[in-house]
Design an enzyme around this catalytic site. Structure first.
Site, PDB file in Angstrom:
ATOM      1  N   CYS A 236       0.842  -1.192   0.000  1.00  0.00           N
ATOM      2  CA  CYS A 236       0.000   0.000   0.000  1.00  0.00           C
ATOM      3  C   CYS A 236       0.878   1.243   0.000  1.00  0.00           C
ATOM      4  O   CYS A 236       1.734   1.402   0.880  1.00  0.00           O
ATOM      5  CB  CYS A 236      -0.907   0.005   1.227  1.00  0.00           C
ATOM      6  SG  CYS A 236      -1.865   1.522   1.389  1.00  0.00           S
ATOM      7  N   CYS A 239       0.235   3.260   3.512  1.00  0.00           N
ATOM      8  CA  CYS A 239       0.634   2.786   4.844  1.00  0.00           C
ATOM      9  C   CYS A 239       1.674   1.669   4.797  1.00  0.00           C
ATOM     10  O   CYS A 239       2.201   1.285   5.838  1.00  0.00           O
ATOM     11  CB  CYS A 239      -0.589   2.327   5.630  1.00  0.00           C
ATOM     12  SG  CYS A 239      -1.266   0.761   5.051  1.00  0.00           S
ATOM     13  N   CYS A 252      -7.213  -1.793   1.499  1.00  0.00           N
ATOM     14  CA  CYS A 252      -6.214  -1.814   2.562  1.00  0.00           C
ATOM     15  C   CYS A 252      -6.871  -1.418   3.883  1.00  0.00           C
ATOM     16  O   CYS A 252      -7.880  -0.711   3.903  1.00  0.00           O
ATOM     17  CB  CYS A 252      -5.084  -0.850   2.223  1.00  0.00           C
ATOM     18  SG  CYS A 252      -3.788  -0.833   3.466  1.00  0.00           S
ATOM     19  N   CYS A 254      -5.945   0.713   5.816  1.00  0.00           N
ATOM     20  CA  CYS A 254      -5.892   2.169   6.008  1.00  0.00           C
ATOM     21  C   CYS A 254      -7.022   2.878   5.260  1.00  0.00           C
ATOM     22  O   CYS A 254      -7.186   4.088   5.386  1.00  0.00           O
ATOM     23  CB  CYS A 254      -4.547   2.724   5.548  1.00  0.00           C
ATOM     24  SG  CYS A 254      -4.366   2.803   3.755  1.00  0.00           S
ATOM     25  N   ASP A 372      22.949   2.530 -13.650  1.00  0.00           N
ATOM     26  CA  ASP A 372      22.711   1.248 -13.004  1.00  0.00           C
ATOM     27  C   ASP A 372      21.796   0.392 -13.887  1.00  0.00           C
ATOM     28  O   ASP A 372      20.663   0.782 -14.177  1.00  0.00           O
ATOM     29  CB  ASP A 372      22.048   1.539 -11.648  1.00  0.00           C
ATOM     30  CG  ASP A 372      21.706   0.283 -10.887  1.00  0.00           C
ATOM     31  OD1 ASP A 372      21.957  -0.831 -11.394  1.00  0.00           O
ATOM     32  OD2 ASP A 372      21.176   0.420  -9.764  1.00  0.00           O
TER      33      ASP A 372
HETATM   34 ZN    ZN Z   1      -2.817   1.127   3.353  1.00  0.00          ZN
END
Ligand code: ZN
Length: 446
Positions: A236, A239, A252, A254, A372
């Site tokens: 996520c 969060c 999620c 959150c 890179d």
């Molecule tokens: Zn989240």
């Protein structure tokens, strides 16, 4: 500020049965074309800045130093820091951003808008403020603009003026040594959208980083555009909790969740939530371009373009700044494909894996590519199966080692021309990363 006639362009709900979020799309009443000539008078300082910028661009072209777009835009900006804001007044500007597909989608948006009225665009991909100023200077009276913008520079744009439409295509790792953490980019986009509350945002609901960036914006059209590269979409963005596969419905803890799709892209069409189908028979190949086209059509529809006229113009596009173009190189006809990070390599490998044309892969690691190349190990080259491949570029050996471990037989060539000389019949596909692609476009003849 370029707040013009925004509130006249949305269809008012005719009944209370449909949510406002379902009211945009292509069945819009046409938005008025912004007035052009004489609609806004530029102040003296801006006029002088534009005149001098144009003069510098013309001199640069005359001296053979390139298109002159960058120097002209940069000079105008230095003389009048407000020039972008002033040039945007009275126009409907579509900004296109994301890690991959910006240049092609911007080309599609510009073409779609031209079905209705003149549109300027930064077609060469100069995607920071000087490139925007240069594009807008070319036709100060064009009512529309389609502008590609670097992901980290959208906030600078929305600090200057409010675009009519903002397209958020996708976010994935790209040139990590330049851009930094992907979360930083997502947060920058979120702040940029907070500065443009009246814009219509058209965003990819299958990319959690894009969902994070756009979730709080009041006017989002969600396109189910898929996310082929999942390595940056597992957690996520808000969060950090583990999400797992991003292309299924997720929510999620959150509160961030995959939004409902307003448009879903299938193998031959864009399909609206209410079942409306828009066939997409594109000259450009692949699912990736049907997704790009759906974004462009949604933007054009929001600005009142007739969807049939817009889709016809998009369907005729055969290349965008050389991408997907067929050129002559070393006496052969070849197709040029750009891939510059894991996500775009996956898109291009998916495209060529369905075909059996000879294949040349080219990887450089110059400054514009990022030095890179460890990302080579993130790309699923196993898609190429047992197919013979020729490799070239500064990092041909790194690429050959990677291909060896993917079970792909690779022959290292000194140059792309040498690589092509050794391939069999057919129209070879050349997939190249940024500077390799740019050099091939410069060396080839269309
Ligand atoms: Zn989240």
């Amino acid at each position: 500020m370029a707040r013009t006639t925004r509130d006249t362009e949305a269809v008012e709900p005719t009944s209370g049965q449909r949510a406002p979020a379902e009211q945009q799309r292509w069945q819009l009443v046409p938005a008025p074309v912004p007035p052009t000539r004489g609609a806004h008078r530029l102040d003296l300082r801006t006029t002088i800045a534009i005149d001098i910028g144009r003069l510098a661009a013309a001199m640069s072209r005359r001296l053979g130093l390139g298109s002159g777009a960058m120097i002209g835009g940069r000079l105008a900006l230095s003389l009048q820091p407000q020039v972008l804001r002033r040039l945007a007044v009275g126009r409907r500007v579509v900004m296109v951003t994301g890690t991959n597909g910006k240049t092609t989608t911007t080309r599609m948006v510009a073409e779609a808008l031209r079905s209705r009225a003149p549109a300027v665009s930064n077609a060469t991909g100069a995607n920071m403020l000087d490139g925007h100023v240069a594009a807008l200077m070319t036709q100060p009276n064009a009512p529309f603009a389609a502008l590609e913008v670097d992901e980290l520079h959208l906030a600078q744009v929305t600090a200057q003026f409010e675009p009519a439409v903002i397209l958020l295509l996708n976010l994935s790792r790209d040139q990590l040594d330049r851009v930094g953490e992907i979360r930083t980019v997502a947060e920058s986009l979120r702040r940029a959208l907070a500065g443009a509350p009246g814009a219509r945002v058209i965003a990819n609901r299958d990319d959690p980083n894009i969902v994070f960036a756009a979730a709080e914006h009041p006017g989002v059209t969600w396109i189910s555009g898929g996310v082929r590269w999942k390595g940056d979409a597992l957690n996520c963005p808000r969060c950090g909790a583990f999400l797992g596969e991003a292309d299924r419905d997720w929510r999620c803890e959150c509160g961030l969740a995959r939004p409902e799709a307003d448009w879903t892209v299938t193998a031959d069409a864009a399909v609206a939530a209410d079942g409306t189908r828009r066939e997409l028979d594109l000259a450009l190949p692949g699912q990736v371009n049907r997704v790009n086209a759906t974004f462009a059509l949604a933007a054009a529809g929001h600005l009142g373009c007739d969807p049939n006229a817009a889709v016809q113009r998009i369907q005729r596009i055969t290349q965008a700044a050389g991408r997907y173009g067929t050129v002559r190189l070393a006496g052969r006809t070849v197709r040029l494909l750009l891939a510059k990070n894991p996500a775009s390599w996956l898109e291009m490998l998916d495209l060529v894996s369905a075909e059996q044309q000879p294949l040349v892969l080219v990887v450089n690691s110059r400054e514009a590519d990022g030095h890179d190349v460890s990302w080579l190990w993130d790309v699923d080259f196993e898609l190429l199966g047992g197919r013979p491949v020729r490799v070239a570029g500064d990092r041909a050996l790194d690429l050959a080692v990677r291909l060896h471990y993917a079970g792909v037989r690779a022959t290292v060539a000194g140059t792309v021309e040498d690589a092509l000389a050794g391939t069999g019949d057919g129209v070879p596909d050349v997939i190249a990363n940024y500077t390799a692609f740019r050099d091939l476009v410069a060396r080839s003849r269309s």
